[in-house]
Design an enzyme around this catalytic site. Structure first.
Site: not given
Ligand code: LLP
Length: 416
Positions: A240, A346
């Site tokens: 995150g 669209c």
């Molecule tokens: N670990 C778990 C269990 C997760 O569900 C996620 C992301 C991460 C790690 C990695 O999170 P990051 O470091 O990338 O923030 N499509 C959305 C983001 C969805 C993230 C889902 N889970 C966007 O484009 O902002």
């Protein structure tokens, strides 16, 4: 942070001539991904968390070359599906001694086929770890004969993130309720699973403002680890870590996050694990897209580009801000206009920005979209029968076509 590895790479830092050249060679729209920057992002993260096991959240960008580059650097891979597990194992084969040991499958309401595949892969790679977020999943794994490494995902009751749609920490969908976690761990151990860890993830796109939520999540994980009915090998506090999407936004103070994490975990006798996705790949990627249409209306100047919500979904889905840059050599000499940049789909949500000051766009210009390395290609679709774009990787100054552009035949390939 050192000048050679700055904490952020802004869209302005990309070489416009080089990007124009890539567009010329490979067409538009085009994803460009700098693997050297991916590695540099990992080095910076590893410096802030020197004792942590870093597991890349593959969902941000599953391109094989990204997985291999990070695997070579010593990063593990966190996977959200059987497909990601298979791709991760494949990418790590020949790269690390035991690919299974570096792969973690986070089962979120896993479809039966995913469990079948993962259990089959586990027989081949017994070092693989499966994370469950429901007691149910234990039954389903046991039915399939799985008694391997097991991690329990906990719902920490605290969420954070750049948009309500990506704040997962307090959503009942994810993880076993905090108060039940100890029982689930004990039950799993009794049933013969090799319980190795606990996991929680607050959400995606955490900023400095979310530090309190992060601290709370880690503190709760620390409490749980101290009371765990079995010795734990690791405590995984999720990913995150946010990146700045706006030009004026400051980068996340990773050292502050790391300090807060260490403080909260204190004396816990287990290895810390983190799962960054976006942090490693977002600013390593740009999306290039050509201007097709310039339409002056009483309200705004509509700039139609050939990428849309099918190419990069984030603005439509999360109202996400992505920086835009006109790559034309004379862009600096043009006056600016308030531009509404839209795709060819669209749908009224197919808009990259509304009334943003940009150098007066001209048909045939190429625009670069910043921070497109994370959740860009991954979330692309075939909606409106749009083939997905190509991806070029850049490494040591060399550009390689890493994934070709799709054709209409790719879109219709599966029809009977
Ligand atoms: N670990 C778990 C269990 C997760 O569900 C996620 C992301 C991460 C790690 C990695 O999170 P990051 O470091 O990338 O923030 N499509 C959305 C983001 C969805 C993230 C889902 N889970 C966007 O484009 O902002």
């Amino acid at each position: 942070m050192s000048a050679s590895n700055p904490a952020v790479r802004r869209l302005a830092d990309w070489d416009a001539a080089r990007l124009r050249d890539l567009r010329e060679t490979h067409g538009s729209p085009l994803y460009v991904l700098d693997l050297d920057r991916v590695r540099a992002n990992y080095r910076r993260l590893a410096r802030a968390f020197p004792d942590a096991d870093v597991r890349y959240a593959a969902k941000a960008n599953t391109l094989g070359r990204v997985l291999t580059a990070l695997g070579e650097a010593g990063v593990g891979i966190e996977c959200a599906s059987a497909g990601e597990v298979a791709r991760a194992l494949d990418a790590l084969e020949g790269t690390v001694d035991d690919p299974g040991e570096r792969v973690q499958y986070t089962a979120v309401n896993p479809p039966a086929g995913d469990l079948d595949t993962v259990v089959e892969l586990w027989r081949e790679y017994p070092g693989l770890t499966t994370t469950v977020g429901a007691a149910d999943t234990l039954d389903r794994l046991a039915e399939r004969g799985y008694d391997g490494r097991l991690c329990v995902r906990v719902n920490p009751g605290v969420g954070a993130g750049h948009h309500e749609k990506v704040s997962t920490g307090a959503e009942p969908k994810f993880g076993v309720p905090y108060d039940r976690a100890t029982d689930v761990l004990a039950d799993a151990a009794d049933r013969g699973f090799d319980v190795v860890g606990i996991h929680a993830h607050a959400g995606s796109g955490i900023s400095g403002d979310d530090l309190a939520a992060h601290r709370e999540l880690v503190a709760r994980m620390g409490d749980l680890a101290r009371d765990a009915p079995v010795p734990l090998e690791f405590v995984d506090v999720g990913g995150g870590f946010g990146v700045p999407y706006r030009p004026e936004e400051a980068p996340l103070d990773l050292d502050a996050v790391a300090d807060a994490t260490r403080e909260a975990l204190g004396d816990v006798d287990a290895q810390l694990a983190v799962e960054p996705g976006r942090y490693l790949v977002a600013d390593a990627g740009v999306l290039l897209t050509d201007v097709n249409t310039v339409k002056v209306t009483p309200e705004t100047t509509v700039v139609g580009v050939d990428a849309g919500m099918t190419t990069l979904l984030r603005p439509a889905m999360y109202d996400a801000y992505h920086e835009l840059r006109t790559l034309a050599p004379d862009a600096g000499e043009r006056g600016t206009v308030a531009a509404t940049v839209t795709g060819p789909i669209c749908e009224s949500s197919d808009v990259f920005c509304t009334d943003r000051e940009l150098p007066a766009p001209e048909r045939g210009d190429t625009l670069a979209v910043g921070n497109a390395g994370a959740y860009g290609y991954e979330m692309a679709s075939h909606y409106n029968s749009r083939p997905r774009p190509a991806t070029v990787t850049v490494e040591g100054g060399e550009a390689t076509l890493a994934r070709r552009r799709e054709t209409l035949a790719d879109v219709t390939r599966l029809e009977a």
